[in-house]
Every structure is written in C-alpha cells, then in structure tokens.
Motif scaffolding. Structure first.
Motif, PDB file in Angstrom:
ATOM      1  N   ILE A  22      37.902  43.639  -0.516  1.00 60.67           N
ATOM      2  CA  ILE A  22      38.957  42.773   0.023  1.00 60.67           C
ATOM      3  C   ILE A  22      39.280  41.681  -0.990  1.00 60.67           C
ATOM      4  O   ILE A  22      38.391  40.997  -1.486  1.00 60.67           O
ATOM      5  N   LEU A  23      40.554  41.562  -1.281  1.00 63.82           N
ATOM      6  CA  LEU A  23      41.064  40.503  -2.151  1.00 63.82           C
ATOM      7  C   LEU A  23      41.735  39.461  -1.269  1.00 63.82           C
ATOM      8  O   LEU A  23      42.591  39.799  -0.454  1.00 63.82           O
ATOM      9  N   TYR A  35      43.917  41.368   1.304  1.00 66.34           N
ATOM     10  CA  TYR A  35      44.348  42.720   0.983  1.00 66.34           C
ATOM     11  C   TYR A  35      43.136  43.640   0.990  1.00 66.34           C
ATOM     12  O   TYR A  35      42.137  43.357   0.327  1.00 66.34           O
ATOM     13  N   SER A  36      43.229  44.740   1.723  1.00 62.94           N
ATOM     14  CA  SER A  36      42.104  45.674   1.811  1.00 62.94           C
ATOM     15  C   SER A  36      42.288  46.830   0.834  1.00 62.94           C
ATOM     16  O   SER A  36      43.400  47.154   0.426  1.00 62.94           O
ATOM     17  N   GLY A  37      41.158  47.423   0.451  1.00 59.52           N
ATOM     18  CA  GLY A  37      41.185  48.582  -0.429  1.00 59.52           C
ATOM     19  C   GLY A  37      41.459  48.277  -1.886  1.00 59.52           C
ATOM     20  O   GLY A  37      41.873  49.152  -2.645  1.00 59.52           O
ATOM     21  N   VAL A  38      41.217  47.043  -2.307  1.00 61.91           N
ATOM     22  CA  VAL A  38      41.496  46.636  -3.686  1.00 61.91           C
ATOM     23  C   VAL A  38      40.262  46.919  -4.548  1.00 61.91           C
ATOM     24  O   VAL A  38      39.154  46.480  -4.220  1.00 61.91           O
ATOM     25  N   GLY A  39      40.468  47.631  -5.625  1.00 64.96           N
ATOM     26  CA  GLY A  39      39.367  47.972  -6.521  1.00 64.96           C
ATOM     27  C   GLY A  39      38.962  46.816  -7.417  1.00 64.96           C
ATOM     28  O   GLY A  39      39.729  45.886  -7.661  1.00 64.96           O
ATOM     29  N   ALA A  40      37.734  46.900  -7.908  1.00 63.76           N
ATOM     30  CA  ALA A  40      37.198  45.866  -8.782  1.00 63.76           C
ATOM     31  C   ALA A  40      38.022  45.712 -10.059  1.00 63.76           C
ATOM     32  O   ALA A  40      38.129  44.616 -10.613  1.00 63.76           O
ATOM     33  N   TRP A  43      40.913  43.393  -9.304  1.00 67.29           N
ATOM     34  CA  TRP A  43      40.414  42.022  -9.210  1.00 67.29           C
ATOM     35  C   TRP A  43      40.152  41.453 -10.607  1.00 67.29           C
ATOM     36  O   TRP A  43      40.542  40.334 -10.917  1.00 67.29           O
ATOM     37  N   SER A  44      39.513  42.236 -11.440  1.00 70.24           N
ATOM     38  CA  SER A  44      39.199  41.785 -12.791  1.00 70.24           C
ATOM     39  C   SER A  44      40.464  41.433 -13.567  1.00 70.24           C
ATOM     40  O   SER A  44      40.535  40.394 -14.230  1.00 70.24           O
ATOM     41  N   ARG A  45      41.457  42.288 -13.459  1.00 72.28           N
ATOM     42  CA  ARG A  45      42.715  42.040 -14.182  1.00 72.28           C
ATOM     43  C   ARG A  45      43.434  40.816 -13.628  1.00 72.28           C
ATOM     44  O   ARG A  45      43.983  40.018 -14.386  1.00 72.28           O
ATOM     45  N   LEU A  46      43.439  40.634 -12.290  1.00 72.77           N
ATOM     46  CA  LEU A  46      44.083  39.462 -11.693  1.00 72.77           C
ATOM     47  C   LEU A  46      43.359  38.187 -12.099  1.00 72.77           C
ATOM     48  O   LEU A  46      43.981  37.202 -12.506  1.00 72.77           O
ATOM     49  N   SER A  47      42.036  38.197 -11.987  1.00 73.24           N
ATOM     50  CA  SER A  47      41.267  36.973 -12.213  1.00 73.24           C
ATOM     51  C   SER A  47      41.230  36.538 -13.671  1.00 73.24           C
ATOM     52  O   SER A  47      40.922  35.385 -13.959  1.00 73.24           O
ATOM     53  N   ASP A  58      53.646  41.954  -9.154  1.00 74.35           N
ATOM     54  CA  ASP A  58      53.911  43.302  -9.668  1.00 74.35           C
ATOM     55  C   ASP A  58      52.882  44.343  -9.226  1.00 74.35           C
ATOM     56  O   ASP A  58      53.226  45.525  -9.093  1.00 74.35           O
ATOM     57  N   ASN A  59      51.630  43.942  -9.023  1.00 78.07           N
ATOM     58  CA  ASN A  59      50.564  44.927  -8.827  1.00 78.07           C
ATOM     59  C   ASN A  59      49.819  44.849  -7.497  1.00 78.07           C
ATOM     60  O   ASN A  59      49.052  45.761  -7.181  1.00 78.07           O
ATOM     61  N   ILE A  60      50.026  43.797  -6.735  1.00 76.50           N
ATOM     62  CA  ILE A  60      49.261  43.641  -5.503  1.00 76.50           C
ATOM     63  C   ILE A  60      50.156  43.501  -4.281  1.00 76.50           C
ATOM     64  O   ILE A  60      49.980  44.217  -3.288  1.00 76.50           O
ATOM     65  N   GLU A  61      51.117  42.608  -4.333  1.00 78.72           N
ATOM     66  CA  GLU A  61      51.934  42.260  -3.169  1.00 78.72           C
ATOM     67  C   GLU A  61      52.528  43.472  -2.455  1.00 78.72           C
ATOM     68  O   GLU A  61      52.450  43.572  -1.228  1.00 78.72           O
TER      69      GLU A  61
END
Length: 95
Positions: A22-23, A35-40, A43-47, A58-61
């Motif tokens: 979950i993000l 957001y459910s089903g978000v891969g690590a 998360w790494s790329r966002l953070s 572009d990649n999550i919303e």
C-alpha cells in the motif's frame, strides 16, 4: 507506516507498506489516498524521484485503485505543559 515528508506539487508526504503493498500519498489540503497493489519498484522510483509530483501523476494516479481519506493530526505533547507540571503530577485523574 512511516511517512516521508516532501514538498512536490500538491504532495506533502508519501509512505509505503511493503508487506501490504500500500502506497499512501498525503496532499497539501489534508487529504490522503491509499493505493493498493503498488510494487516496491514503484515506491522506490517515487521516493527517489526529483520530480515526485510528475511521477505520481504519470505513474500512480491513474494506474492504481485508490481509497481517499484524511490525514489525522498527530497528538502532540506540549513542551510548556510538561515543563510546568508539578512533580509527581502526570496530569491524569486517579481514583
């Protein structure tokens, strides 16, 4: 979930629960979306993104299902109240 404070567009904090995938994204208006089903990897790329707002848009919303909520204010202990407490008085009523 540990939150990372950021200042990118409308984003104010982001956090990730790797076990549940979950993000959480918190916005400047006090709203939050989980957001459910978000891969690590996402998360790494966002953070680590230098353009977190653009990456989010572009990649999550639009790519993940989100559940909207509100950011709950953290309970704060007042340093002044703590400073001026009578010794042995923890501020709680005892019967």
């Amino acid at each position: 979930m540990e939150m990372k404070k950021i200042n990118a567009g409308k984003l104010r904090a982001i956090g990730y629960d790797a076990r549940q995938r979950i993000l959480r994204v918190e916005f400047d208006d006090g709203s939050a979306i989980d957001y459910s089903g978000v891969g690590a990897d996402v998360w790494s790329r966002l953070s680590t993104s230098g353009a977190a707002w653009s990456f989010y848009r572009d990649n999550i919303e639009e790519e993940y299902a989100g559940k909207r909520g509100r950011v709950l204010p953290k309970e704060k202990s007042s340093a002044l109240e703590d400073l001026f407490k009578t010794p042995g008085n923890d501020g709680k009523k005892h019967d």
